[in-house]
Design a protein around this motif. Sequence first.
Motif, PDB file in Angstrom:
ATOM      1  N   UNK A 225     -19.173  19.321  40.430  1.00 55.11           N
ATOM      2  CA  UNK A 225     -20.233  19.199  41.421  1.00 55.11           C
ATOM      3  C   UNK A 225     -21.472  18.589  40.780  1.00 55.11           C
ATOM      4  N   UNK A 226     -22.051  17.596  41.458  1.00 57.71           N
ATOM      5  CA  UNK A 226     -23.291  16.992  40.974  1.00 57.71           C
ATOM      6  C   UNK A 226     -24.094  16.549  42.184  1.00 57.71           C
ATOM      7  N   UNK A 227     -25.330  17.041  42.265  1.00 58.87           N
ATOM      8  CA  UNK A 227     -26.214  16.730  43.391  1.00 58.87           C
ATOM      9  C   UNK A 227     -25.534  17.000  44.726  1.00 58.87           C
ATOM     10  N   UNK A 228     -24.824  18.116  44.794  1.00 56.01           N
ATOM     11  CA  UNK A 228     -24.234  18.564  46.045  1.00 56.01           C
ATOM     12  C   UNK A 228     -22.925  17.924  46.424  1.00 56.01           C
ATOM     13  N   UNK A 229     -22.420  17.005  45.583  1.00 62.76           N
ATOM     14  CA  UNK A 229     -21.176  16.306  45.893  1.00 62.76           C
ATOM     15  C   UNK A 229     -20.139  16.544  44.808  1.00 62.76           C
ATOM     16  N   UNK A 230     -18.869  16.507  45.203  1.00 61.96           N
ATOM     17  CA  UNK A 230     -17.803  16.526  44.213  1.00 61.96           C
ATOM     18  C   UNK A 230     -17.625  15.109  43.698  1.00 61.96           C
ATOM     19  N   UNK A 231     -17.972  14.898  42.442  1.00 61.63           N
ATOM     20  CA  UNK A 231     -17.945  13.541  41.884  1.00 61.63           C
ATOM     21  C   UNK A 231     -16.653  13.234  41.141  1.00 61.63           C
ATOM     22  N   UNK A 232     -15.841  14.271  40.914  1.00 62.07           N
ATOM     23  CA  UNK A 232     -14.560  14.046  40.216  1.00 62.07           C
ATOM     24  C   UNK A 232     -13.641  15.218  40.469  1.00 62.07           C
ATOM     25  N   UNK A 233     -12.353  14.932  40.623  1.00 59.63           N
ATOM     26  CA  UNK A 233     -11.313  15.947  40.678  1.00 59.63           C
ATOM     27  C   UNK A 233     -10.112  15.444  39.885  1.00 59.63           C
ATOM     28  N   UNK A 234      -9.448  16.341  39.188  1.00 57.62           N
ATOM     29  CA  UNK A 234      -8.274  15.940  38.419  1.00 57.62           C
ATOM     30  C   UNK A 234      -7.701  17.110  37.658  1.00 57.62           C
ATOM     31  N   UNK A 235      -6.706  16.865  36.816  1.00 57.58           N
ATOM     32  CA  UNK A 235      -6.131  17.933  36.004  1.00 57.58           C
ATOM     33  C   UNK A 235      -7.171  18.528  35.055  1.00 57.58           C
ATOM     34  N   UNK A 236      -7.185  19.832  34.920  1.00 54.42           N
ATOM     35  CA  UNK A 236      -8.149  20.470  34.016  1.00 54.42           C
ATOM     36  C   UNK A 236      -7.952  20.001  32.577  1.00 54.42           C
ATOM     37  N   UNK A 237      -6.732  19.666  32.236  1.00 57.16           N
ATOM     38  CA  UNK A 237      -6.459  19.189  30.873  1.00 57.16           C
ATOM     39  C   UNK A 237      -7.137  17.864  30.579  1.00 57.16           C
ATOM     40  N   UNK A 238      -7.583  17.154  31.641  1.00 54.87           N
ATOM     41  CA  UNK A 238      -8.232  15.847  31.459  1.00 54.87           C
ATOM     42  C   UNK A 238      -9.746  15.931  31.468  1.00 54.87           C
ATOM     43  N   UNK A 239     -10.298  17.143  31.531  1.00 52.87           N
ATOM     44  CA  UNK A 239     -11.750  17.290  31.645  1.00 52.87           C
ATOM     45  C   UNK A 239     -12.508  16.580  30.529  1.00 52.87           C
ATOM     46  N   UNK A 240     -12.023  16.660  29.319  1.00 50.66           N
ATOM     47  CA  UNK A 240     -12.751  16.098  28.188  1.00 50.66           C
ATOM     48  C   UNK A 240     -12.509  14.604  28.008  1.00 50.66           C
ATOM     49  N   UNK A 241     -11.623  14.052  28.794  1.00 53.48           N
ATOM     50  CA  UNK A 241     -11.358  12.610  28.731  1.00 53.48           C
ATOM     51  C   UNK A 241     -11.113  12.076  30.143  1.00 53.48           C
ATOM     52  N   UNK A 242     -12.046  12.397  31.037  1.00 56.97           N
ATOM     53  CA  UNK A 242     -11.882  12.062  32.457  1.00 56.97           C
ATOM     54  C   UNK A 242     -12.103  10.581  32.749  1.00 56.97           C
TER      55      UNK A 242
END
Length: 265
Positions: A225-242
């Motif tokens: 979430x950033x400024x009230x919007x979902x700016x990214x969704x994906x596998x949690x395993x990809x969080x550090x290399x989104x």
Amino acid sequence: MSGQPSNATPKIRIRGLTKSFGAKRVLDGIDLDVEAGTSMVVIGGSGSGKSVLLRCILGLMVPDAGSIEIDGRNVLAQSRRQQEATRERIGMLFQNGALFDSLPVWENVAFGLLARRGKDKMTRAQALVHAGEVLKQVGLDPSVGSLAPSELSGGMQKRVGLARAIASTPEILFFDEPTTGLDPIMGAVIDGLIVDCVKRLGCTAIAITHDMASATRIGDRAAMLYQGKLVWQGPAASLLESGNPLVDQFTHGRREGPIGMELRR
């Protein structure tokens, strides 16, 4: 937890969710699906709307617009009694434990069950036994049930909070900053217990956290979430290399980046 999306109706489906406080729009058209039996982690900075999102799903806060469906039913359109029945299917681990200091540990664990009415209500004797069984599931001896919350360490209080969350065998679990205030080792222990409980119960989970190690340990999927919007969704395993500049800056704690430029205006 496989984390693989399916064609089945999501356990939780959110569409067009908005919530404002005065001129500040905290949630701005949120769309989010959480598949049954999976764990979703929501990350974002302070004030990004994570807690407001949880409160709206729980029914503790009424959104300005949008829909929240659980098992295909819009909970916002339900009667008060129906909403109460829906909330009984949800367990919650609060950020600071939120244990009642005036009650012994076992009554904290069984609080929701003792408060129920009708055939689902437990006697105090039944609740005491059940609380001991649930305490064992989170790695605590049943004898801890006789102690006051103030006699417990921070890690033990988190375990008791988790025990209370799972005591009613919920279909959905919410975790609000589950590792806040814990050292890295105890944080990993709590995360392991969360994963074990979610697997054992076969429930659906949503966690909000600032802890990236925790997010990748307990999440199947993640969203930012950033400024009230979902700016990214994906596998949690990809969080550090989104590959998303906002997510990459946040997850790696970089001073420079699009979030920092926004703050300097």
